[in-house]
Motif scaffolding. Structure first.
Motif, short mmCIF file in Angstrom:
data_model
loop_
_atom_site.label_atom_id
_atom_site.label_comp_id
_atom_site.label_asym_id
_atom_site.label_seq_id
_atom_site.Cartn_x
_atom_site.Cartn_y
_atom_site.Cartn_z
N LYS A 151 -0.64 1.84 5.22
CA LYS A 151 0.08 1.53 6.54
C LYS A 151 0.32 3.09 7.60
CE LYS A 151 2.93 -2.67 5.25
NZ LYS A 151 2.82 -2.48 3.46
N LYS A 152 0.58 3.93 6.56
CA LYS A 152 0.52 4.92 7.11
C LYS A 152 -0.41 6.14 6.11
CE LYS A 152 4.46 6.06 9.78
NZ LYS A 152 6.04 6.27 10.18
N TRP A 153 -0.32 7.14 6.67
CA TRP A 153 -1.13 8.35 5.67
C TRP A 153 -0.68 9.40 6.43
CZ3 TRP A 153 -5.62 9.15 2.50
CH2 TRP A 153 -6.26 8.06 2.12
N CYS A 159 8.99 9.20 5.75
CA CYS A 159 8.27 8.32 4.96
C CYS A 159 8.74 7.97 3.79
CB CYS A 159 7.56 8.80 5.87
SG CYS A 159 5.56 7.54 5.84
N GLY A 171 -4.42 11.91 9.85
CA GLY A 171 -3.53 11.26 9.43
C GLY A 171 -2.53 10.74 10.06
N ASP A 172 -1.29 10.31 9.78
CA ASP A 172 -0.20 9.60 10.88
C ASP A 172 0.86 10.95 11.09
OD1 ASP A 172 -1.21 7.20 11.65
OD2 ASP A 172 -1.01 6.60 9.48
N THR A 188 3.75 18.00 11.40
CA THR A 188 4.83 16.94 11.55
C THR A 188 6.12 17.22 9.89
OG1 THR A 188 3.06 15.07 11.13
CG2 THR A 188 6.06 14.52 9.93
#
Length: 135
Positions: free
Chosen positions: A111-113, A15, A126-127, A7
């Motif tokens: 909600k996100k990793w 984020c 992870g996300d 990412t």
């Protein structure tokens, strides 16, 4: 093993910028780089006005208790119930299970990793993730 494409750091930053409450974790039996990474991110996010909960499955080992601000680090059993974690960030942790069962269970509501690491064996869990094994 094929690592997923990283990412972008800009996307990870966005984020974290959008999050109100961030939990930061690292691996079981932490050593200096795990605690240093965890505390650097924790203190940086706090300076940005974020609510941050640093958590380590095994807590801080006695030989590293002299490090500044490690008194902020909690163990999963001492945190209580977290219902408002927007993002959980794992640093210096080559796989999700190495975070520890207590941390994984506690942070299952995130909600996100985000996964930030330097181990070449990291599968990119992870996300969002950024793995840089170049040293």
């Amino acid at each position: 093993m094929t690592l997923k494409t990283n990412t972008s750091l800009a996307e990870i930053a966005a984020c974290l910028k959008e999050a109100d409450h961030v939990a930061v974790v690292s691996h079981v039996r932490p050593e200096g780089d795990a605690i240093g990474s965890l505390m650097a991110l924790t203190l940086s996010l706090q300076r940005l006005g974020k609510k941050v909960t640093p958590i380590l499955e095994d807590g801080v080992p006695g030989n590293l208790s002299f490090l500044p601000h490690v008194d902020l680090i909690q163990r999963p059993g001492n945190v209580g119930h977290l219902s408002d974690i927007d993002v959980a960030v794992a640093v210096d942790t080559s796989n999700h299970e190495r975070i520890g069962a207590g941390c994984v269970a506690l942070l299952s509501i995130a909600k996100k990793w985000v996964n930030i690491d330097h181990h070449g064996t990291n599968p990119g869990y992870g996300d969002l993730h950024y793995i840089d094994s170049q040293e």
